[in-house]
Design a protein around this motif. Structure first.
Motif, PDB file in Angstrom:
ATOM      1  N   ALA A 183      14.704  40.251  32.745  1.00 53.40           N
ATOM      2  CA  ALA A 183      14.698  40.111  30.717  1.00 53.40           C
ATOM      3  C   ALA A 183      16.123  40.214  30.893  1.00 53.40           C
ATOM      4  N   ASN A 184      16.772  41.303  31.342  1.00 53.37           N
ATOM      5  CA  ASN A 184      17.890  41.574  31.561  1.00 53.37           C
ATOM      6  C   ASN A 184      19.480  40.382  32.005  1.00 53.37           C
ATOM      7  N   THR A 191      17.938  29.135  21.818  1.00 55.02           N
ATOM      8  CA  THR A 191      17.243  27.840  22.335  1.00 55.02           C
ATOM      9  C   THR A 191      18.317  28.061  23.646  1.00 55.02           C
ATOM     10  N   ILE A 192      19.100  28.854  23.936  1.00 57.15           N
ATOM     11  CA  ILE A 192      19.874  28.259  24.987  1.00 57.15           C
ATOM     12  C   ILE A 192      18.687  29.217  25.973  1.00 57.15           C
ATOM     13  N   MET A 193      18.598  30.642  25.564  1.00 60.84           N
ATOM     14  CA  MET A 193      17.223  30.886  26.534  1.00 60.84           C
ATOM     15  C   MET A 193      16.221  30.774  26.728  1.00 60.84           C
ATOM     16  N   MET A 224      12.004  39.379  26.816  1.00 63.63           N
ATOM     17  CA  MET A 224      10.908  40.301  27.348  1.00 63.63           C
ATOM     18  C   MET A 224       9.354  39.656  27.135  1.00 63.63           C
ATOM     19  N   LYS A 225       9.582  39.242  25.543  1.00 66.56           N
ATOM     20  CA  LYS A 225       8.094  37.736  25.651  1.00 66.56           C
ATOM     21  C   LYS A 225       7.952  36.981  27.264  1.00 66.56           C
ATOM     22  N   LEU A 226       9.535  35.733  26.955  1.00 63.98           N
ATOM     23  CA  LEU A 226       9.015  35.087  27.925  1.00 63.98           C
ATOM     24  C   LEU A 226       9.258  35.448  28.880  1.00 63.98           C
ATOM     25  N   THR A 227       9.993  36.077  29.636  1.00 64.33           N
ATOM     26  CA  THR A 227       9.759  37.055  31.538  1.00 64.33           C
ATOM     27  C   THR A 227       8.717  37.360  32.076  1.00 64.33           C
ATOM     28  N   TYR A 282      12.284  28.105  35.953  1.00 56.18           N
ATOM     29  CA  TYR A 282      10.887  28.762  36.123  1.00 56.18           C
ATOM     30  C   TYR A 282      10.871  27.484  36.709  1.00 56.18           C
ATOM     31  N   GLN A 283      11.073  26.189  36.042  1.00 52.93           N
ATOM     32  CA  GLN A 283      10.767  24.926  36.858  1.00 52.93           C
ATOM     33  C   GLN A 283      11.182  25.110  38.491  1.00 52.93           C
ATOM     34  N   ARG A 284      12.609  25.570  38.470  1.00 56.50           N
ATOM     35  CA  ARG A 284      13.064  25.171  39.637  1.00 56.50           C
ATOM     36  C   ARG A 284      12.927  26.949  40.740  1.00 56.50           C
ATOM     37  N   MET A 285      12.342  27.490  40.194  1.00 54.70           N
ATOM     38  CA  MET A 285      11.387  28.349  40.823  1.00 54.70           C
ATOM     39  C   MET A 285      10.272  27.852  41.475  1.00 54.70           C
TER      40      MET A 285
END
Length: 170
Positions: A31-32, A61-63, A22-25, A71-74
């Motif tokens: 997040a799900n 780390t994987i997450m 949730m913090k990242l997205t 994000y880079q792909r987007m």
């Protein structure tokens, strides 16, 4: 470690990954999706996990890496390159302008919310906002410093409640 044991350990740790996602997205559905991608990658690559090391850190780390890759792909997907001699980036940030409408609406809402505060809370809050220290506010208003802190705290809480719609905006 067997697949069953690995699944059990992942299940115990996976609950703590949701807040990080949730913090990242900053979006429940994303997040799900990120959590699901992370767990899928963990299961797929369980042979790369070294038993006895920190499983939670490995999953975090994987997450994080999955989020960065997505994000880079987007960003790459949304960037169009003009193939003319000048090679302009059509949707780059440098070429866009912001009409400030959102910030104007936000400032109007903030000013309205501050205006709705009771004067007992608004006055110390605005003095603190303008840079006065707690003891200076207490002296100027001739009230105890604890009362100043309490009123500023209450003002912040009321403003947070009234401006909830801006909680996760950028």
């Amino acid at each position: 470690m067997t697949a069953l044991e690995f699944t059990y350990h992942i299940g115990k740790v996976s609950k703590s990954l949701k807040p990080f996602a949730m913090k990242l997205t900053r979006d429940y559905e994303e997040a799900n999706d990120l959590l699901q991608d992370t767990l899928l990658k963990a299961f797929t690559n369980r042979d790369k996990y070294t038993e006895g090391t920190n499983l939670k850190a490995w999953l975090y780390t994987i997450m994080k890496n999955t989020f960065i890759t997505n994000y880079q792909r987007m960003v790459r997907k949304n960037t169009f390159i003009d193939t003319s001699d000048n090679l302009h980036f059509i949707n780059s940030v440098e070429s866009s302008t912001d009409n400030m409408a959102i910030s104007t609406f936000a400032m109007n809402d903030i000013n309205k919310a501050v205006g709705l505060l009771d004067d007992a809370y608004k006055t110390p809050f605005m003095m603190y906002f303008r840079g006065f220290k707690y003891h200076e506010i207490a002296e100027k208003l001739d009230i105890p410093i604890g009362t100043v802190k309490n009123r500023i705290h209450i003002a912040r809480k009321e403003l947070k409640d009234r401006l909830y719609m801006y909680a996760y905006s950028n």
